[in-house]
Design a protein around this motif. Structure first.
Motif, PDB file in Angstrom:
ATOM      1  N   ALA A 115      25.269  14.519  34.256  1.00  0.00           N
ATOM      2  CA  ALA A 115      25.990  15.678  34.034  1.00  0.00           C
ATOM      3  C   ALA A 115      26.505  16.046  32.713  1.00  0.00           C
ATOM      4  CB  ALA A 115      27.120  14.981  34.473  1.00  0.00           C
ATOM      5  N   ALA A 116      26.846  17.434  32.733  1.00  0.00           N
ATOM      6  CA  ALA A 116      27.283  18.027  31.513  1.00  0.00           C
ATOM      7  C   ALA A 116      28.436  19.044  31.750  1.00  0.00           C
ATOM      8  CB  ALA A 116      26.191  19.000  31.084  1.00  0.00           C
ATOM      9  N   ILE A 117      29.203  18.730  30.609  1.00  0.00           N
ATOM     10  CA  ILE A 117      30.522  19.488  30.757  1.00  0.00           C
ATOM     11  C   ILE A 117      30.328  20.620  29.478  1.00  0.00           C
ATOM     12  CG2 ILE A 117      33.088  19.586  30.342  1.00  0.00           C
ATOM     13  CD1 ILE A 117      33.010  16.936  31.471  1.00  0.00           C
ATOM     14  N   GLU A 118      30.571  22.019  29.898  1.00  0.00           N
ATOM     15  CA  GLU A 118      30.521  23.024  28.977  1.00  0.00           C
ATOM     16  C   GLU A 118      32.104  23.348  28.871  1.00  0.00           C
ATOM     17  OE1 GLU A 118      30.610  25.724  26.653  1.00  0.00           O
ATOM     18  OE2 GLU A 118      31.238  26.568  28.475  1.00  0.00           O
ATOM     19  N   ALA A 119      32.476  23.167  27.631  1.00  0.00           N
ATOM     20  CA  ALA A 119      33.882  23.518  27.170  1.00  0.00           C
ATOM     21  C   ALA A 119      34.187  24.399  25.893  1.00  0.00           C
ATOM     22  CB  ALA A 119      34.546  22.157  26.865  1.00  0.00           C
ATOM     23  N   VAL A 165      34.037  24.526  32.041  1.00  0.00           N
ATOM     24  CA  VAL A 165      35.538  24.518  32.058  1.00  0.00           C
ATOM     25  C   VAL A 165      35.939  25.466  31.117  1.00  0.00           C
ATOM     26  CG1 VAL A 165      35.824  22.219  32.826  1.00  0.00           C
ATOM     27  CG2 VAL A 165      35.521  22.725  30.338  1.00  0.00           C
ATOM     28  N   GLY A 166      35.152  25.946  30.052  1.00  0.00           N
ATOM     29  CA  GLY A 166      35.274  26.837  29.178  1.00  0.00           C
ATOM     30  C   GLY A 166      35.691  28.302  29.712  1.00  0.00           C
ATOM     31  N   ALA A 167      36.458  28.948  29.103  1.00  0.00           N
ATOM     32  CA  ALA A 167      36.920  30.317  29.728  1.00  0.00           C
ATOM     33  C   ALA A 167      36.537  31.516  28.920  1.00  0.00           C
ATOM     34  CB  ALA A 167      38.494  30.340  29.729  1.00  0.00           C
ATOM     35  N   PRO A 168      35.438  32.101  29.218  1.00  0.00           N
ATOM     36  CA  PRO A 168      34.921  33.397  28.649  1.00  0.00           C
ATOM     37  C   PRO A 168      35.521  34.646  29.100  1.00  0.00           C
ATOM     38  CG  PRO A 168      33.189  32.813  30.150  1.00  0.00           C
ATOM     39  CD  PRO A 168      34.122  31.631  30.425  1.00  0.00           C
ATOM     40  N   LEU A 180      41.512  23.980  35.424  1.00  0.00           N
ATOM     41  CA  LEU A 180      42.518  22.972  35.119  1.00  0.00           C
ATOM     42  C   LEU A 180      42.209  21.667  35.641  1.00  0.00           C
ATOM     43  CD1 LEU A 180      45.407  25.413  35.322  1.00  0.00           C
ATOM     44  CD2 LEU A 180      45.066  23.632  33.455  1.00  0.00           C
ATOM     45  N   GLY A 181      40.755  21.148  35.704  1.00  0.00           N
ATOM     46  CA  GLY A 181      40.529  19.768  36.102  1.00  0.00           C
ATOM     47  C   GLY A 181      40.572  19.575  37.320  1.00  0.00           C
TER      48      GLY A 181
END
Length: 368
Positions: A260-264, A287-290, A314-315
């Motif tokens: 798994a990977a999380i893009e923050a 989860v990052g907000a461009p 928000l998770g």
């Protein structure tokens, strides 16, 4: 009857915060008045203030508030005056996703939290010299000494922890932790790569360290943040500025790709890297907000072997469950949010914003 208080107002996109008097209107039945004691600064605040996300300006931002309830509306049942509360996002409570325990995907989420600048009836709880300001940001607009808050934004907590340590739970901390616990749910022996180890990414690493994941990889361009990531539970770090091919390095560490990977970070090129870092049947959580309209290019044939890309807000948290759980972990010394925090006075909010942009402050919190 209105109340005059001080707030950090943004006049136009790209302008600095200016501390000035504003007026708070009378409480509606399901609103509470909160004396704000601490308020975290988030990249979403900076995106709105900079014009990257739509919100009516001039306005008052702030969505990681913590304080004490001083008054309640006639229909409020969750809290009472004197209660300590953490202020998070609001939701309607009645749509399908709210009823199903996923209020972060409420039908009213965008207008009620991010872009509306007003209550759902079109009124703003904040005014200046008789003219309405953009308010109701995440149901709170907590960059102020007092705030009119939706009841559904307020989470009662009973703790002796400093409120400046609790405010970030409202957004950044629960976003990172929820991405791990609610979306990824690591299996025993699994691997996780976290791209961007600011407040959200470091919270994800702390959450992963409490899971059965064995390999936790932190990726960032700031060496000091990678050092902190190690301290908080990362087993490997990658200095993105010094590595030519980050996906290849993750594949080397994991022996074929991360589970798994999380893009923050909110950067679409980093999201592309996260996708190419995963193994077959791997999961990417963004989860990052461009800025609205941003797109990422992904080879469809690469994701065909069961890879999944999932956006999360928000998770995917139910705030009355997750936030008190994190508070309990903090009290036990198992989730050291305080290591992320730098404190400022409200009147130093522009300095906090500068430090956040420069990377010298991971999670600025204004103490009032």
């Amino acid at each position: 009857m209105s109340i005059t208080t001080e707030a950090a107002v943004v006049e136009t996109a790209g302008a600095e915060f200016v501390i000035q008097p504003v007026q708070l209107g009378a409480l509606q039945p399901h609103e509470v008045l909160v004396d704000i004691k601490a308020a975290g600064l988030c990249h979403t605040d900076l995106s709105v203030a900079g014009g990257g996300l739509p919100f009516p300006l001039p306005g008052v931002l702030g969505h990681e508030g913590a304080g004490v309830v001083s008054a309640i509306g006639s229909g409020v049942t969750r809290v009472k005056p004197g209660d300590t509360v953490i202020l998070s996002f609001t939701s309607c409570g009645s749509c399908r996703n709210c009823r199903d325990g996923h209020p972060a995907y409420c039908d009213t989420w965008l207008p009620a939290n991010l872009i509306g600048g007003a209550r759902m009836d079109g009124t703003s709880p904040i005014s200046r010299d008789g003219k309405a300001l953009g308010g109701h940001f995440f149901g709170q607009s907590s960059f102020a000494r007092q705030a009119v808050v939706d009841e559904r934004s307020a989470v009662k907590v009973e703790t002796t922890l400093p409120l400046e340590h609790l405010a970030p739970l409202a957004c950044g901390v629960q976003t990172g932790a929820g991405a791990v616990w609610n979306a990824i749910q690591p299996r025993p022996g699994s691997s996780l790569a976290v791209f961007g180890v600011g407040a959200v990414g470091l919270s994800a690493i702390m959450a992963a360290a409490l899971s059965p994941a064995v390999t936790i990889i932190a990726v960032d361009r700031v060496a000091s943040r990678l050092e902190l990531a190690r301290e908080l539970g990362a087993t490997h770090t990658i200095h993105a500025a010094a590595v030519q091919d980050v996906p290849a390095e993750i594949q080397r560490i994991t022996g074929g790709g991360a589970d798994a990977a999380i893009e923050a970070t909110g950067h679409t090129t980093v999201l592309e890297q996260a996708v190419f870092s995963t193994a077959a049947r791997g999961q990417v959580v963004a989860v990052g907000a461009p800025a609205f309209g941003a797109t990422a290019a992904v080879d469809v044939n690469f994701i065909m072997p069961g890879r999944r890309v999932q956006g999360i807000t928000l998770g995917d948290s139910e705030i009355e469950t997750l936030i008190p759980a994190i508070v309990a972990l903090m009290e036990a010394g198992r989730f050291p949010v305080e290591k992320l925090i730098s404190t400022y006075k409200l009147e130093d909010v522009n300095k906090a914003a500068e430090d956040m942009k420069a990377g010298t402050a991971i999670k600025p919190v204004m103490v009032l």
